[in-house]
Design a protein around this motif. Structure first.
Motif, PDB file in Angstrom:
ATOM      1  N   THR A   1     -27.970  80.081  54.083  1.00  0.00           N
ATOM      2  CA  THR A   1     -28.163  81.579  54.133  1.00  0.00           C
ATOM      3  C   THR A   1     -28.498  82.130  52.978  1.00  0.00           C
ATOM      4  O   THR A   1     -29.543  82.681  52.854  1.00  0.00           O
ATOM      5  CB  THR A   1     -26.828  82.246  54.581  1.00  0.00           C
ATOM      6  OG1 THR A   1     -26.634  81.897  55.969  1.00  0.00           O
ATOM      7  CG2 THR A   1     -27.169  84.103  54.565  1.00  0.00           C
TER       8      THR A   1
ATOM      9  N   LYS B   1     -26.097  87.207  62.880  1.00  0.00           N
ATOM     10  CA  LYS B   1     -24.637  87.458  62.353  1.00  0.00           C
ATOM     11  C   LYS B   1     -24.842  88.662  61.202  1.00  0.00           C
ATOM     12  O   LYS B   1     -23.661  88.836  60.789  1.00  0.00           O
ATOM     13  CB  LYS B   1     -24.271  86.122  61.582  1.00  0.00           C
ATOM     14  CG  LYS B   1     -24.089  85.029  62.757  1.00  0.00           C
ATOM     15  CD  LYS B   1     -23.530  83.904  62.143  1.00  0.00           C
ATOM     16  CE  LYS B   1     -24.310  83.292  60.923  1.00  0.00           C
ATOM     17  NZ  LYS B   1     -23.523  81.820  60.310  1.00  0.00           N
TER      18      LYS B   1
ATOM     19  N   ASP C   1     -26.000  88.610  58.252  1.00  0.00           N
ATOM     20  CA  ASP C   1     -25.940  87.691  56.953  1.00  0.00           C
ATOM     21  C   ASP C   1     -27.044  88.479  55.932  1.00  0.00           C
ATOM     22  O   ASP C   1     -26.920  88.098  54.737  1.00  0.00           O
ATOM     23  CB  ASP C   1     -26.485  86.557  56.946  1.00  0.00           C
ATOM     24  CG  ASP C   1     -25.167  85.386  57.653  1.00  0.00           C
ATOM     25  OD1 ASP C   1     -24.043  86.042  57.475  1.00  0.00           O
ATOM     26  OD2 ASP C   1     -25.441  84.362  57.961  1.00  0.00           O
TER      27      ASP C   1
HETATM   28 MG   LIG Z   1     -25.187  80.804  56.986  1.00  0.00          MG
END
Ligand SMILES: [Mg+2]
Ligand SMILES: Nc1ncnc2c1ncn2[C@@H]1O[C@H](COP(=O)(O)OP(=O)(O)O)[C@@H](O)[C@H]1O
Length: 157
Positions: A60, A83, A85
Motif C-alpha cells: 500500500t 479499503k 487506504d
Molecule cells: Mg495494504
C-alpha cells in the motif's frame, strides 16, 4: 558477488536519465543506504506492473508513493480504493519523530503534502461523484457476466 558489488549493481540498475519516480533506497544489513536509490523512469509508468508481497511488507505504501509522484508530475491516477487506504492523499500528512528519523536515514527531507483528489462512488452510495455506465457501453461479454448467462444465452446476446 560481494555485498558492495550487489549495492553497485542495484545503484546502476535503478539509475536512469530523465525524470524518475523514486521508490526508496536499498537496505543493507537492515540499514538504509541513502546513496543507493531505487527509481523507475517516469516514461515507463504507462506499462503494466505488479506490486506483490505478504501483508505488511509495504504494498500500500508503494502504491501511495507511486500515486503521489505521478500526481506531482501532472499524471492523473485512477485508483480503486476498496479499503480506504489511499484517500489520505488528499490531505497533508503530519510529521512525527519516528517519521523524521526514518526519512532522514533514507536521505530524504520530508514535508507533508496534499495532492488534488476527486472521489467517485459506485451505485450512488457515499459522497463521491456517482459513476454510471450505459448498458450499451458494457458490451456483450461484460453484460453476459453481469447477467450470469450460460454460453447459449451469451452467444444469443
Ligand atoms: Mg495494504
Ligand atoms: N519503505 C518503508 N519503510 C518503512 N516503513 C514502511 C515502508 N513501507 C511500508 N512501511 C510501513 O509498514 C507497514 C505496512 O505497510 P503497508 O504498505 O500497509 O503494507 P501492505 O499494504 O503490504 O500490507 C506500515 O506501517 C508502513 O508505514
Amino acid at each position: 558477488m560481494s555485498h558492495d558489488a550487489q549495492l553497485d549493481a542495484i545503484k546502476s540498475g535503478y539509475t536512469f536519465e530523465g525524470a524518475t519516480v523514486n521508490l526508496g533506497v536499498a537496505l543493507s544489513n537492515g540499514e538504509p543506504q541513502p546513496d543507493v536509490h531505487v527509481s523507475l523512469p517516469l516514461a515507463m509508468m504507462n506499462r503494466h506492473g505488479l506490486i506483490a508481497g505478504a501483508t505488511g511488507t509495504g504494498k500500500t505504501k508503494t502504491l501511495q508513493v507511486l500515486a503521489e509522484q505521478l500526481s506531482a508530475n501532472g499524471v492523473p491516477v485512477f485508483m480503486a480504493d476498496v479499503k480506504g487506504d489511499l484517500s489520505g492523499i488528499a490531505a497533508p500528512g503530519e510529521s512525527n519523530d519516528k517519521l523524521v528519523a526514518r526519512t532522514s536515514a533514507l536521505g530524504q527531507t520530508w514535508q507533508g503534502t496534499s495532492y488534488p483528489a476527486e472521489f467517485f462512488t459506485l451505485g450512488g452510495e457515499g459522497t463521491g461523484v456517482p459513476i454510471r455506465a450505459t448498458i450499451e457501453s458494457f458490451g456483450p461479454i461484460l453484460l453476459s457476466r453481469v447477467m450470469d448467462l450460460n454460453s447459449t444465452q451469451e452467444s444469443a446476446l
